[in-house]
Scaffold this motif. Structure first.
Motif, mmCIF file in Angstrom:
data_model
loop_
_atom_site.group_PDB
_atom_site.id
_atom_site.type_symbol
_atom_site.label_atom_id
_atom_site.label_comp_id
_atom_site.label_asym_id
_atom_site.label_seq_id
_atom_site.Cartn_x
_atom_site.Cartn_y
_atom_site.Cartn_z
ATOM 1 N N ASN A 9 0.815 -1.227 0.000
ATOM 2 C CA ASN A 9 0.000 0.000 0.000
ATOM 3 C C ASN A 9 0.843 1.270 0.000
ATOM 4 O OD1 ASN A 9 -2.511 1.424 0.035
ATOM 5 N ND2 ASN A 9 -2.301 1.731 2.240
ATOM 6 N N THR A 10 2.125 1.158 -0.314
ATOM 7 C CA THR A 10 2.977 2.330 -0.475
ATOM 8 C C THR A 10 3.376 2.446 -1.944
ATOM 9 O OG1 THR A 10 5.074 1.174 -0.094
ATOM 10 C CG2 THR A 10 3.888 1.992 1.859
ATOM 11 N N ALA A 41 1.081 15.684 7.078
ATOM 12 C CA ALA A 41 0.112 14.644 7.437
ATOM 13 C C ALA A 41 0.732 13.252 7.385
ATOM 14 C CB ALA A 41 -1.095 14.715 6.498
ATOM 15 N N LYS A 42 2.033 13.200 7.071
ATOM 16 C CA LYS A 42 2.789 11.949 6.994
ATOM 17 C C LYS A 42 2.263 10.994 5.913
ATOM 18 C CE LYS A 42 4.161 12.228 11.861
ATOM 19 N NZ LYS A 42 5.413 12.929 11.494
ATOM 20 N N VAL A 49 4.983 7.623 -1.180
ATOM 21 C CA VAL A 49 3.594 7.746 -0.724
ATOM 22 C C VAL A 49 3.360 6.620 0.268
ATOM 23 C CG1 VAL A 49 1.169 7.774 -1.399
ATOM 24 C CG2 VAL A 49 2.902 8.732 -2.939
ATOM 25 N N HIS A 50 3.065 6.969 1.526
ATOM 26 C CA HIS A 50 3.022 5.971 2.595
ATOM 27 C C HIS A 50 1.691 5.232 2.687
ATOM 28 C CE1 HIS A 50 6.911 7.186 4.159
ATOM 29 N NE2 HIS A 50 6.515 8.451 4.084
ATOM 30 N N ARG A 82 -5.382 5.695 1.563
ATOM 31 C CA ARG A 82 -5.838 6.911 2.244
ATOM 32 C C ARG A 82 -5.872 8.088 1.272
ATOM 33 N NH1 ARG A 82 -2.575 10.014 7.057
ATOM 34 N NH2 ARG A 82 -4.001 11.786 7.295
ATOM 35 N N LEU A 83 -4.849 8.193 0.430
ATOM 36 C CA LEU A 83 -4.818 9.263 -0.561
ATOM 37 C C LEU A 83 -5.983 9.098 -1.543
ATOM 38 C CD1 LEU A 83 -3.374 11.714 -1.761
ATOM 39 C CD2 LEU A 83 -1.902 10.143 -3.043
ATOM 40 N N GLU A 84 -6.279 7.861 -1.923
ATOM 41 C CA GLU A 84 -7.402 7.606 -2.824
ATOM 42 C C GLU A 84 -8.720 8.013 -2.182
ATOM 43 O OE1 GLU A 84 -9.141 4.035 -5.676
ATOM 44 O OE2 GLU A 84 -7.630 3.585 -4.158
#
Length: 232
Positions: free
Chosen positions: A170-171, A204-205, A216-217, A221-223
């Motif tokens: 997921n990164t 926001a890490k 992208v960690h 969440r970004l989606e």
């Protein structure tokens, strides 16, 4: 590269199904040219209709507004191709193409492309898939420009880059690191807005800059952030 290595279409994905003899015949039918970084390869006002294969290097498909602002559509790496729209329908070019670094291209006439597509169904289908991809990207871009604010369009572009480089955990590791002006050009905003959004994501890490890469960690969440504002 040696001259012989440069004049090889072995790495062009569209032509993967050709036999070695067919590929060598096609190589002889191509015109070959090298371009330094930042030199224009296609002017959208030109009357050329050839398809271009990127033998080495990287190119960018762009247009310019009346004020001179760059609007970027796509980057095409070694093994890719461009100019297929004009080669297929015989209409004028739809965009300019510029070399991003030292680039070698091979150009093929539309007549030879049509002949190849007629005799190789896999190549015809690959072209159809490419055209479908162009339509889908254009549709997504129109929707984002119509429904998202500038900050959220930057989120959507970072998400697009993350999806292309996503790992199993997921990164995502986006390399080379996206240039602010490039992102701004793609989503019709300013470099300052891009810098602010990346700063917010960093605090926001969600993202981290590391040497020449953007990490992208949490892609999911970004989606979620992007889909929330899209209303999906």
């Amino acid at each position: 590269m040696t001259k012989g290595e440069e004049q090889s279409l072995a790495g062009i994905e569209l032509l993967a199904e050709l036999t070695e003899a067919e590929r060598q015949s096609l190589e002889k039918a191509c015109a070959w040219r090298g371009y330094p970084a930042h030199e224009q390869i296609i002017d959208r006002h030109s009357d050329s209709r050839d398809i271009f294969f990127v033998v080495s290097g990287r190119v960018r498909v762009v247009n310019y507004s009346l004020s001179g602002r760059e609007i970027s559509f796509d980057d095409i790496d070694t093994g890719g191709y461009f100019g297929e729209l004009a080669a297929i329908d015989g209409q004028p070019r739809s965009a300019n193409v510029v070399a991003l670094n030292t680039t070698t291209v091979a150009t093929l006439s539309p007549q030879r492309l049509e002949e190849m597509a007629r005799t190789h169904p896999a190549i015809s289908f690959a072209l159809l898939k490419r055209l479908a991809q162009i339509i889908r990207r254009a549709t997504d871009r129109i929707m984002d420009l119509s429904t998202l604010g500038a900050h959220n369009r930057v989120h959507a572009e970072i998400l697009r880059l993350a999806r292309e480089n996503e790992k199993d955990d997921n990164t995502a590791l986006v390399r080379p690191i996206p240039i602010h002006s490039d992102i701004a050009s793609r989503v019709s905003t300013t470099r300052e807005t891009v810098a602010r959004v990346l700063g917010d994501l960093s605090r926001a890490k969600l993202v981290t800059r590391e040497r020449n890469a953007l990490i992208v960690h949490d892609v999911e969440r970004l989606e979620d952030m992007v889909e929330e504002f899209r209303g999906e």
